[in-house]
Write an enzyme that holds these catalytic residues in place. Sequence first.
Site, PDB file in Angstrom:
ATOM      1  N   ASN A   9       0.865  -1.181   0.000  1.00 38.08           N
ATOM      2  CA  ASN A   9       0.000   0.000   0.000  1.00 38.08           C
ATOM      3  C   ASN A   9       0.904   1.234   0.000  1.00 38.08           C
ATOM      4  O   ASN A   9       1.457   1.589   1.029  1.00 38.08           O
ATOM      5  CB  ASN A   9      -0.897  -0.027   1.255  1.00 38.08           C
ATOM      6  CG  ASN A   9      -1.727   1.247   1.377  1.00 38.08           C
ATOM      7  OD1 ASN A   9      -1.779   2.065   0.466  1.00 38.08           O
ATOM      8  ND2 ASN A   9      -2.376   1.414   2.526  1.00 38.08           N
ATOM      9  N   LYS A  11       0.152   4.237  -0.327  1.00 34.20           N
ATOM     10  CA  LYS A  11      -0.490   5.440   0.218  1.00 34.20           C
ATOM     11  C   LYS A  11      -0.221   6.631  -0.711  1.00 34.20           C
ATOM     12  O   LYS A  11      -0.105   6.442  -1.922  1.00 34.20           O
ATOM     13  CB  LYS A  11      -0.042   5.692   1.662  1.00 34.20           C
ATOM     14  CG  LYS A  11      -0.222   4.442   2.536  1.00 34.20           C
ATOM     15  CD  LYS A  11      -0.037   4.665   3.995  1.00 34.20           C
ATOM     16  CE  LYS A  11      -0.211   3.344   4.747  1.00 34.20           C
ATOM     17  NZ  LYS A  11      -0.087   3.482   6.187  1.00 34.20           N
ATOM     18  N   HIS A  97      -9.385   1.203   5.326  1.00 32.97           N
ATOM     19  CA  HIS A  97      -8.114   1.512   5.980  1.00 32.97           C
ATOM     20  C   HIS A  97      -8.350   2.517   7.099  1.00 32.97           C
ATOM     21  O   HIS A  97      -9.179   3.418   6.977  1.00 32.97           O
ATOM     22  CB  HIS A  97      -7.115   2.071   4.953  1.00 32.97           C
ATOM     23  CG  HIS A  97      -5.720   2.060   5.489  1.00 32.97           C
ATOM     24  ND1 HIS A  97      -5.275   2.999   6.376  1.00 32.97           N
ATOM     25  CD2 HIS A  97      -4.693   1.194   5.289  1.00 32.97           C
ATOM     26  CE1 HIS A  97      -4.013   2.713   6.695  1.00 32.97           C
ATOM     27  NE2 HIS A  97      -3.647   1.623   6.049  1.00 32.97           N
ATOM     28  N   GLU A  99      -6.764   4.978   8.008  1.00 33.39           N
ATOM     29  CA  GLU A  99      -6.572   6.389   7.631  1.00 33.39           C
ATOM     30  C   GLU A  99      -7.831   6.956   6.978  1.00 33.39           C
ATOM     31  O   GLU A  99      -8.174   8.119   7.172  1.00 33.39           O
ATOM     32  CB  GLU A  99      -5.347   6.501   6.704  1.00 33.39           C
ATOM     33  CG  GLU A  99      -4.050   6.288   7.485  1.00 33.39           C
ATOM     34  CD  GLU A  99      -2.947   5.597   6.701  1.00 33.39           C
ATOM     35  OE1 GLU A  99      -3.009   5.567   5.466  1.00 33.39           O
ATOM     36  OE2 GLU A  99      -2.019   5.075   7.361  1.00 33.39           O
ATOM     37  N   GLU A 169      -5.028  -4.727  10.797  1.00 37.70           N
ATOM     38  CA  GLU A 169      -4.025  -3.671  10.962  1.00 37.70           C
ATOM     39  C   GLU A 169      -4.299  -2.907  12.259  1.00 37.70           C
ATOM     40  O   GLU A 169      -5.096  -1.964  12.273  1.00 37.70           O
ATOM     41  CB  GLU A 169      -4.098  -2.679   9.794  1.00 37.70           C
ATOM     42  CG  GLU A 169      -3.800  -3.292   8.441  1.00 37.70           C
ATOM     43  CD  GLU A 169      -3.251  -2.254   7.453  1.00 37.70           C
ATOM     44  OE1 GLU A 169      -2.216  -2.554   6.864  1.00 37.70           O
ATOM     45  OE2 GLU A 169      -3.834  -1.166   7.303  1.00 37.70           O
ATOM     46  N   GLY A 175       2.771   2.622  10.841  1.00 40.65           N
ATOM     47  CA  GLY A 175       3.725   3.719  10.692  1.00 40.65           C
ATOM     48  C   GLY A 175       4.458   4.090  11.972  1.00 40.65           C
ATOM     49  O   GLY A 175       5.107   5.134  12.036  1.00 40.65           O
ATOM     50  N   SER A 215       3.762  -1.758  10.510  1.00 41.22           N
ATOM     51  CA  SER A 215       5.204  -1.825  10.757  1.00 41.22           C
ATOM     52  C   SER A 215       5.792  -3.200  10.441  1.00 41.22           C
ATOM     53  O   SER A 215       6.712  -3.671  11.110  1.00 41.22           O
ATOM     54  CB  SER A 215       5.529  -1.411  12.205  1.00 41.22           C
ATOM     55  OG  SER A 215       5.154  -0.070  12.417  1.00 41.22           O
TER      56      SER A 215
HETATM   57  P1  13P Z   1       3.175   0.633   7.699  1.00 41.82           P
HETATM   58  O1  13P Z   1       3.677  -0.654   7.105  1.00 41.82           O
HETATM   59  O2  13P Z   1       3.900   1.843   7.187  1.00 41.82           O
HETATM   60  O3  13P Z   1       3.120   0.565   9.198  1.00 41.82           O
HETATM   61  O4  13P Z   1       1.673   0.804   7.195  1.00 41.82           O
HETATM   62  C1  13P Z   1       0.824  -0.278   7.257  1.00 41.82           C
HETATM   63  C2  13P Z   1      -0.396   0.061   6.505  1.00 41.82           C
HETATM   64  O5  13P Z   1      -1.135   0.967   6.863  1.00 41.82           O
HETATM   65  C3  13P Z   1      -0.688  -0.716   5.291  1.00 41.82           C
HETATM   66  O6  13P Z   1      -1.971  -0.479   4.833  1.00 41.82           O
END
Ligand code: 13P
Length: 252
Positions: A9, A11, A97, A99, A169, A175, A215
């Site tokens: 992903n 982003k 997600h 976010e 997740e 992150g 992560s």
């Molecule tokens: P990270 O791997 O940067 O922690 O993000 C995970 C994520 O949100 C994948 O959709």
Amino acid sequence: MRTRIVAGNWKMNKTFDDAEVLITDIADALDDVALENAEVVLCPPALYLEMAADVAEESNFSLGAQNCYPADSGAYTGEISPLMLHSLKVNYCIIGHSERRKYFNESHEFLAKKVDALLNHEIRPIFCCGEVLPEREGNRHFAVVKKQLEESLFHLAVEAFTQVVIAYEPVWAIGTGVNATPAQAQEMHAYIRQLIATKYDHETAGNTTILYGGSCNGKNAAELFSQPDVDGGLIGGASLKAEEFLQIVSAL
Ligand code: 13P
């Protein structure tokens, strides 16, 4: 047997030129990787899907979008429909997600509509679920994930549900550099599989791909993926560097 998946992903990252380099580097390297009962999915920003689709045609990865709007067409300025994604041969779309839940206030009900809209066009939703830190600390993480699945997925008939990929997740792991421990991931994945078995049946539960995200990187992927109910990962930051992403793929 369920398919194991590593999905990247990206982003909101990379310029067009940088995206083209990354996708080409990954595609070239994947030529030498034997993916048995496993799949690599790349989810670049929507603007780059057409370029990525061209590369995907000659390569060993599937294409995913990061978002969609639940209508075929219409007056929804700025939005992208599952029909449009289908026209670019997009195979997957990330939904729910954290976010998008947080910054765009996406509700359980809205996500259920997105899931339906995608399945109408044979695009497989990668449905994200997971708790925030206070919910885990308050021991409410199981109840939170259960509600997310019940409200946005469990309206599906069993045949439709078999097209869904789930990504656990935990929001506190995204992150932050603090991944869930393999035991924490396994515990939640087993719980999710049990929920699916209760709602549908054991065969469906056993065939559902459940990814871990948060992560996940080249160092910890192998141990996370070795858990019996962890079927791969949804990778954020570590999917932006070809070498590290490929290291994660090799942990499948
Ligand atoms: P990270 O791997 O940067 O922690 O993000 C995970 C994520 O949100 C994948 O959709």
